[in-house]
Design a protein around this motif. Structure first.
Motif, PDB file in Angstrom:
ATOM      1  N   VAL A   1      35.133  40.897  47.515  1.00 31.93           N
ATOM      2  CA  VAL A   1      35.242  39.586  46.878  1.00 31.93           C
ATOM      3  C   VAL A   1      33.858  39.037  46.549  1.00 31.93           C
ATOM      4  O   VAL A   1      33.628  38.492  45.458  1.00 31.93           O
ATOM      5  CB  VAL A   1      36.011  38.607  47.787  1.00 31.93           C
ATOM      6  N   GLU A  24      32.496  40.848  43.537  1.00 31.17           N
ATOM      7  CA  GLU A  24      33.146  40.399  42.307  1.00 31.17           C
ATOM      8  C   GLU A  24      32.612  39.032  41.880  1.00 31.17           C
ATOM      9  O   GLU A  24      32.343  38.791  40.694  1.00 31.17           O
ATOM     10  CB  GLU A  24      34.662  40.326  42.504  1.00 31.17           C
ATOM     11  N   ALA A  25      32.469  38.144  42.849  1.00 35.25           N
ATOM     12  CA  ALA A  25      31.971  36.806  42.523  1.00 35.25           C
ATOM     13  C   ALA A  25      30.564  36.862  41.951  1.00 35.25           C
ATOM     14  O   ALA A  25      30.245  36.201  40.960  1.00 35.25           O
ATOM     15  CB  ALA A  25      31.999  35.928  43.771  1.00 35.25           C
ATOM     16  N   HIS A  80      38.697  35.714  37.176  1.00 36.08           N
ATOM     17  CA  HIS A  80      38.813  34.421  37.841  1.00 36.08           C
ATOM     18  C   HIS A  80      40.157  34.324  38.560  1.00 36.08           C
ATOM     19  O   HIS A  80      40.238  33.875  39.705  1.00 36.08           O
ATOM     20  CB  HIS A  80      38.665  33.293  36.817  1.00 36.08           C
ATOM     21  N   LEU A 111      40.127  36.458  41.714  1.00 33.97           N
ATOM     22  CA  LEU A 111      39.361  35.821  42.780  1.00 33.97           C
ATOM     23  C   LEU A 111      40.146  34.684  43.420  1.00 33.97           C
ATOM     24  O   LEU A 111      40.160  34.530  44.644  1.00 33.97           O
ATOM     25  CB  LEU A 111      38.032  35.300  42.247  1.00 33.97           C
ATOM     26  N   ARG A 112      40.804  33.873  42.596  1.00 31.38           N
ATOM     27  CA  ARG A 112      41.588  32.760  43.137  1.00 31.38           C
ATOM     28  C   ARG A 112      42.696  33.284  44.058  1.00 31.38           C
ATOM     29  O   ARG A 112      43.015  32.671  45.068  1.00 31.38           O
ATOM     30  CB  ARG A 112      42.218  31.935  42.005  1.00 31.38           C
ATOM     31  N   VAL A 114      41.016  34.427  47.501  1.00 30.51           N
ATOM     32  CA  VAL A 114      40.408  33.403  48.355  1.00 30.51           C
ATOM     33  C   VAL A 114      41.259  33.041  49.566  1.00 30.51           C
ATOM     34  O   VAL A 114      40.750  32.977  50.686  1.00 30.51           O
ATOM     35  CB  VAL A 114      40.067  32.143  47.528  1.00 30.51           C
ATOM     36  N   LEU A 174      33.375  30.948  47.685  1.00 29.50           N
ATOM     37  CA  LEU A 174      34.105  31.607  46.601  1.00 29.50           C
ATOM     38  C   LEU A 174      34.807  30.595  45.699  1.00 29.50           C
ATOM     39  O   LEU A 174      34.863  30.770  44.479  1.00 29.50           O
ATOM     40  CB  LEU A 174      35.116  32.588  47.176  1.00 29.50           C
ATOM     41  N   CYS A 199      34.348  30.131  41.752  1.00 29.01           N
ATOM     42  CA  CYS A 199      35.437  29.998  40.777  1.00 29.01           C
ATOM     43  C   CYS A 199      35.253  28.754  39.921  1.00 29.01           C
ATOM     44  O   CYS A 199      35.529  28.759  38.714  1.00 29.01           O
ATOM     45  CB  CYS A 199      36.785  29.947  41.499  1.00 29.01           C
TER      46      CYS A 199
END
Length: 295
Positions: A147, A150-151, A188, A191-192, A195, A207, A211
């Motif tokens: 994660v 990716e962020a 996005h 990721l959401r 989280v 994170l 976003c």
């Protein structure tokens, strides 16, 4: 953010969980130094000395080096007398009084990123249940690192880049087209969805902030997105659901991604639609984008 800083929080949290879930009194670990094949022990938990702090473990050497080289968990019942490992690190291990030790590699996308250790001060066999619990902790660290990666990649994608032949002055544009922006939107949403699975509150907050930066990134004329002067406020879960819906997910699929029941997803979606003044799912997504809540 420096690589060492990125990993420290995950390792510290993981060691506490490892001790709690395995019952092992001592845990320690660290990540591979940038560009190398060595693990530096960054964090200690339950130790009585500092003998292991900042120890550098090379691939193939000792128990951790063996786990590093083989990319799989390893354990010994009596570290100092074991014939299955080399003994470059006997001195610090003996100084801490450790006997039975396990080492679990942290593997992200087939690349070892670090090692977690758990240990006893008695020579007792470490059973499959203990090893399995330690492996589960390592998997959580791996997910957290994915994660984070990716962020960071997404944030890097939003940094301004000069057009051909242009400098980085105030008038420099951002060379991001519609296809690239759709990739940002998709990432996005992923990721959401990830989280809520992160146990570390500080990491979750970071994170979510990432976003938020993606949702309001200053890219040129992204399709369907013009920030309103009076933005609408939505609950975090409402934004999570809308991010999934924007990616084309049904209520059932969104529920699987977010760990919610389809009925709960539907309730969040209805609430978001009401706040946004939208009559359909599509209208809600468009309104959220115009409000700067989604990229």
């Amino acid at each position: 953010m420096a690589a060492e800083t990125v990993g420290t929080a995950e390792i510290r949290t993981a060691l506490l969980r490892l001790r709690r879930t395995t019952g092992l009194p001592v845990a320690f670990g660290g990540l591979i130094e940038s560009g190398g094949r060595q693990v530096r022990i960054q964090e200690l938990s339950g130790t009585s000395t500092t003998a292991l702090r900042a120890l550098t473990v090379s691939s193939g050497n000792g128990l951790g080096g063996k786990a590093l080289a083989r990319s799989r968990p390893c354990a010994v019942t009596d570290y100092s007398s074991s014939r299955h490992i080399s003994h470059e690190y006997d001195a610090p291990v003996q100084a801490e009084g450790l006997r039975s030790v396990l080492a679990v590699p942290i593997v992200v996308r087939r690349r070892v990123r670090g090692v977690l250790y758990g240990a006893l001060r008695d020579a007792q066999p470490l059973g499959d249940r203990t090893l399995g619990a330690a492996v589960a902790v390592a998997r959580d660290v791996e997910q957290a690192l994915v994660v984070r990666d990716e962020a960071r990649a997404l944030l890097a994608a939003t940094e301004p880049r000069p057009r051909d032949g242009a400098g980085m002055g105030a008038g420099a544009g951002v060379a991001v087209g519609t296809a690239a922006w759709e990739q940002v939107r998709e990432a996005h949403g992923v990721l959401r969805a990830l989280v809520p699975r992160i146990g570390d509150p500080a990491l979750r907050a970071e994170l979510l902030a990432a976003c938020g930066l993606l949702a309001t990134a200053p890219l040129p004329d992204p399709p369907g997105r013009t920030v309103r002067t009076a933005p609408v406020e939505l609950a975090p879960r409402e934004v999570d659901v809308l991010a999934c819906v924007a990616a084309g997910a049904t209520n059932a699929v969104a529920g699987e991604r977010l760990g919610l029941r389809p009925e709960t997803v539907k309730a969040y979606l209805r609430s978001a639609m009401r706040r946004l003044g939208a009559g359909t799912r599509l209208e809600a997504v468009v309104a959220a984008r115009r409000a700067g809540l989604l990229p």
